[in-house]
Design a protein around this motif. Structure first.
Motif, PDB file in Angstrom:
ATOM      1  N   GLU A  98     -26.872  75.799  12.457  1.00 36.11           N
ATOM      2  CA  GLU A  98     -25.682  76.640  11.367  1.00 36.11           C
ATOM      3  C   GLU A  98     -25.958  77.264  10.007  1.00 36.11           C
ATOM      4  OE1 GLU A  98     -22.216  76.582  14.933  1.00 36.11           O
ATOM      5  OE2 GLU A  98     -22.082  75.507  12.712  1.00 36.11           O
ATOM      6  N   ASN A  99     -25.634  76.069   9.185  1.00 33.97           N
ATOM      7  CA  ASN A  99     -26.038  75.873   7.514  1.00 33.97           C
ATOM      8  C   ASN A  99     -27.894  76.115   7.653  1.00 33.97           C
ATOM      9  OD1 ASN A  99     -24.351  74.625   5.605  1.00 33.97           O
ATOM     10  ND2 ASN A  99     -24.657  72.830   8.044  1.00 33.97           N
ATOM     11  N   CYS A 101     -29.189  78.561   9.441  1.00 30.65           N
ATOM     12  CA  CYS A 101     -28.865  80.184   9.832  1.00 30.65           C
ATOM     13  C   CYS A 101     -28.871  81.054   8.328  1.00 30.65           C
ATOM     14  CB  CYS A 101     -28.749  80.342  10.150  1.00 30.65           C
ATOM     15  SG  CYS A 101     -29.761  79.982  12.728  1.00 30.65           S
ATOM     16  N   ILE A 102     -27.861  80.174   7.520  1.00 30.38           N
ATOM     17  CA  ILE A 102     -26.926  80.665   6.660  1.00 30.38           C
ATOM     18  C   ILE A 102     -27.802  82.355   6.396  1.00 30.38           C
ATOM     19  CG2 ILE A 102     -25.720  80.813   5.111  1.00 30.38           C
ATOM     20  CD1 ILE A 102     -24.360  78.349   6.457  1.00 30.38           C
ATOM     21  N   TYR A 105     -28.327  85.133   8.324  1.00 32.64           N
ATOM     22  CA  TYR A 105     -27.055  86.087   8.849  1.00 32.64           C
ATOM     23  C   TYR A 105     -27.228  86.971   7.001  1.00 32.64           C
ATOM     24  CZ  TYR A 105     -26.484  82.714  12.188  1.00 32.64           C
ATOM     25  OH  TYR A 105     -26.645  82.068  13.386  1.00 32.64           O
ATOM     26  N   ARG A 150     -32.746  75.065   4.914  1.00 31.54           N
ATOM     27  CA  ARG A 150     -32.468  76.224   4.726  1.00 31.54           C
ATOM     28  C   ARG A 150     -33.579  76.908   4.055  1.00 31.54           C
ATOM     29  NH1 ARG A 150     -26.801  74.308   2.510  1.00 31.54           N
ATOM     30  NH2 ARG A 150     -28.183  73.950   0.349  1.00 31.54           N
TER      31      ARG A 150
END
Length: 222
Positions: A98-99, A101-102, A105, A150
């Motif tokens: 999730e980190n 993906c930020i 997004y 990231r």
């Protein structure tokens, strides 16, 4: 990749940058060294468009960012620049996946394609077994590799790193340093790295020495 001319920056009456000129070519790994207070992090912040210079001109990837408004600058930064910080800056409530993906997004990418890309990057960085672990469950070296993934998420051509190995033990630091050069060689990324680590600084194609708000020396590798 970067052309900076006469960058100046002051905080109240303290002039931190005094007219910095800098050129970074595509695919180069540049290290910036100097004592605390020399202006290294301030320069990196300007190059990352996280703050604006008060004088001078800054061109990144062929675009004059000096002329952009805040909305344009934010969109440019999201697409063209990846960041790696000393303390990871991972969100503790989110998993590694999730980190990573930020940034996608923020750019408006869909959930499925973002997760596929993030998983590919984490697999590449040997974190396939850590996709669903939160930062507190990861070692320092693993957290920093998540931060690298990231930074790569939106395929930004320019990666800026501020003391990226400053919080790692020597083994993890060495692995992270080698990773930067592997990514340069495999993916064509350009790196500008502020560091106190002399081993990393000496590995770079060019080492730039800052003193009192100016680049005062340039050393080529070898």
């Amino acid at each position: 990749m970067i052309v900076a001319k006469g960058l100046t920056k002051s905080f109240n009456t303290l002039q931190v940058l005094k007219g910095v000129d800098l050129t970074v070519n595509t695919g180069e790994v540049i290290s910036i060294v100097g004592s605390s207070g020399a202006g290294k992090t301030t320069l990196l912040t300007l190059l990352g468009t996280l703050d604006r210079q008060q004088g001078g001109e800054l061109i990144i990837n062929g675009q004059n960012v000096t002329a952009m408004n805040e909305k344009q600058l934010s969109a440019f930064r999201n697409k063209h620049i990846g960041f790696i910080f000393q303390f990871h800056q991972l969100l503790p409530e989110f998993t590694a996946l999730e980190n990573v993906c930020i940034p996608a997004y923020i750019a408006g990418a869909g959930k499925k394609e973002s997760e596929m890309r993030a998983e590919q990057l984490l697999n590449k960085l040997n974190l396939s077994h850590r996709l669903h672990h939160k930062p507190a469950e990861l070692s320092g070296g693993e957290q920093q590799r998540v931060a690298v993934a990231r930074a790569l998420m939106n395929d930004a051509p320019l990666i800026l790193a501020d003391e990226p190995s400053g919080n790692l033990d020597s083994k993890n630091a060495e692995e992270l340093h080698q990773l930067f050069f592997d990514l340069r060689n495999e993916m064509g990324k350009t790196f500008v790295i502020v560091t106190h680590n002399q081993t990393l600084a000496a590995m770079a194609d060019r080492m730039l020495v800052m003193r009192d708000g100016l680049i005062v020396e340039e050393k080529l590798r070898g």
